[in-house]
Design an enzyme around this catalytic site. Structure first.
Site, mmCIF file in Angstrom:
data_model
loop_
_atom_site.group_PDB
_atom_site.id
_atom_site.type_symbol
_atom_site.label_atom_id
_atom_site.label_comp_id
_atom_site.label_asym_id
_atom_site.label_seq_id
_atom_site.Cartn_x
_atom_site.Cartn_y
_atom_site.Cartn_z
ATOM 1 N N PHE A 113 25.549 8.564 0.255
ATOM 2 C CA PHE A 113 26.996 8.367 0.122
ATOM 3 C C PHE A 113 27.254 7.429 -1.047
ATOM 4 C CE2 PHE A 113 30.710 8.882 3.136
ATOM 5 C CZ PHE A 113 30.355 10.156 3.547
ATOM 6 N N ALA A 114 28.196 7.791 -1.930
ATOM 7 C CA ALA A 114 28.518 6.928 -3.078
ATOM 8 C C ALA A 114 30.014 6.975 -3.322
ATOM 9 C CB ALA A 114 27.754 7.373 -4.311
ATOM 10 N N VAL A 115 30.766 6.260 -2.491
ATOM 11 C CA VAL A 115 32.219 6.292 -2.617
ATOM 12 C C VAL A 115 32.749 4.980 -3.181
ATOM 13 C CG1 VAL A 115 32.451 7.943 -0.737
ATOM 14 C CG2 VAL A 115 32.566 5.504 -0.243
ATOM 15 N N VAL A 204 22.853 4.127 -0.995
ATOM 16 C CA VAL A 204 22.870 4.345 -2.435
ATOM 17 C C VAL A 204 22.612 3.073 -3.225
ATOM 18 C CG1 VAL A 204 25.353 3.966 -2.788
ATOM 19 C CG2 VAL A 204 24.112 5.584 -4.262
ATOM 20 N N HIS A 225 13.582 -2.904 10.107
ATOM 21 C CA HIS A 225 14.499 -3.765 9.349
ATOM 22 C C HIS A 225 13.703 -4.930 8.764
ATOM 23 C CE1 HIS A 225 17.918 -6.172 8.217
ATOM 24 N NE2 HIS A 225 18.767 -5.292 8.706
ATOM 25 N N GLU A 295 24.730 1.667 12.351
ATOM 26 C CA GLU A 295 23.382 1.143 12.569
ATOM 27 C C GLU A 295 23.174 0.740 14.033
ATOM 28 O OE1 GLU A 295 21.078 -1.190 9.528
ATOM 29 O OE2 GLU A 295 21.526 -2.819 10.935
ATOM 30 N N ASP A 318 13.956 -6.336 0.366
ATOM 31 C CA ASP A 318 14.849 -7.112 -0.502
ATOM 32 C C ASP A 318 14.028 -8.286 -1.028
ATOM 33 O OD1 ASP A 318 16.733 -9.007 -1.518
ATOM 34 O OD2 ASP A 318 18.309 -8.091 -0.310
#
Length: 344
Positions: A113-115, A204, A225, A295, A318
């Protein structure tokens, strides 16, 4: 000679015990090495290279556990098997050449998704995927955006397709996040079964940074996670309110999974997305929202439908997080950004 010389000798029990140990050692050596005295024809040759590789994996995981600074940190996330015997994928725990042969011709989808402002992350995401994701395999990218005309298409390798789908962007980022499950229920039922065998769903605002291949494919795959992979279950950020459809009581749950990367066979992702979408709608009817949107519903589903394969934090990391020394391959990395800026 010293008058008390007898007192300097070892006691009789010590001599007998030492002699017994020596006899046992000789007998044990003889039993384990009878082929030295009586040569035995070996029916099957031993694959020493495989045994060395297995031992190297075992030692590497022992090393990871020893690297933990606190002895009371949970080490189950560092294992190579879950309690229900699902493999936990770490570097070196698979033979990629053999898996590539097994998946020759397998069709793989990557859903993203890239909104709104997240459109800026789509090109780097796709370019990194072309470099590291399922290289040499058939891949269909399913990109959903409200800015179709702003999409910059990367150069794709043979056998790889980019589908761009128009989608309405919700005002709140939480609703955008949950919208993915609604879209998945439609596409995994009506479109994808004709086009792909496996689907991988990803955020994304990430980039592939190292090999991510067919070793991640399975019936139902979830990723640990990176914040909680060493935490006790009671510390997981599950939805703890009984009023929510995503409610997980204390005492349940094995791992906390992140919705930034999961996947499986198309029919299994259909079941997962339908369940999560139903949970989201039930919460909306009560005018509530689960702690971490889709999630939370994903984790609820995986408590009662165990994943058949689990990806280690190598596959979702990360660089700002602690315990990075445990993660030797950082395969899928979060992009550092101003969260507030991109969500508004």
């Amino acid at each position: 000679m010293h008058e008390n010389w007898k007192t300097m000798l070892p006691p009789r029990s010590y001599i007998i015990g030492t002699l017994a140990m020596f006899i046992l050692f000789v007998v044990g050596f003889w039993i384990q090495n009878t082929e030295i005295v009586f040569p035995v024809k070996q029916e099957h040759s031993i694959d020493y290279s495989q045994k060395v590789a297995e031992k190297a994996i075992e030692l590497e995981h022992c090393e990871r556990k020893l690297l933990l600074k606190s002895g009371n940190m949970r080490k189950m996330g560092l294992n190579v098997l879950s309690p229900w015997l699902a493999p936990i994928i770490w570097d070196g725990t698979y033979n990629i050449d053999m898996l590539n042969q097994q998946h020759n011709g397998t069709r793989i989808g990557l859903f993203v998704f890239a909104v709104k402002k997240y459109i800026r992350f789509l090109l780097p995401f796709l370019e990194s995927a072309e470099r590291y994701f399922m290289v040499g395999h058939k891949v269909t990218y399913y990109a959903f955006t409200d800015k179709v005309n702003d999409v910059v298409k990367p150069k794709l390798a043979d056998g790889r397709i980019l589908q761009i789908h128009d989608v309405v962007a919700d005002q709140r980022w939480q609703d955008v996040s949950m919208r993915r499950m609604e879209i998945l229920t439609v596409f995994t039922k009506e479109h994808m079964p004709k086009e792909i065998d496996y689907l991988v769903c990803a955020d994304v605002d990430m980039v592939f940074n190292d090999h991510v291949g067919v070793e991640i494919l399975g019936d139902l795959v979830a990723t640990l996670h990176p914040v909680y992979f060493l935490s006790e279950p009671d510390a997981f950020s599950y939805e703890r309110r009984p009023i929510s459809a995503a409610y997980i009581p204390y005492g349940l749950g094995d791992f906390y999974y992140m919705a930034a990367l999961y996947g499986g066979k198309v029919e299994e992702i259909y079941k997962l997305s339908v369940s999560c979408q139903k949970g989201i709608m039930k919460d909306k009817e009560k005018d509530i929202e689960a702690a971490w949107q889709e999630e939370s519903h994903l984790n609820w589903y995986l408590v009662y439908n165990k994943p058949t394969k689990i990806l280690s934090p190598e596959y979702l990391w990360d660089t700002n997080l602690p315990n990075g020394e445990l993660i030797k391959k950082k395969r899928f990395l979060a992009v550092h950004k101003n969260h507030q800026e991109v969500r508004n």
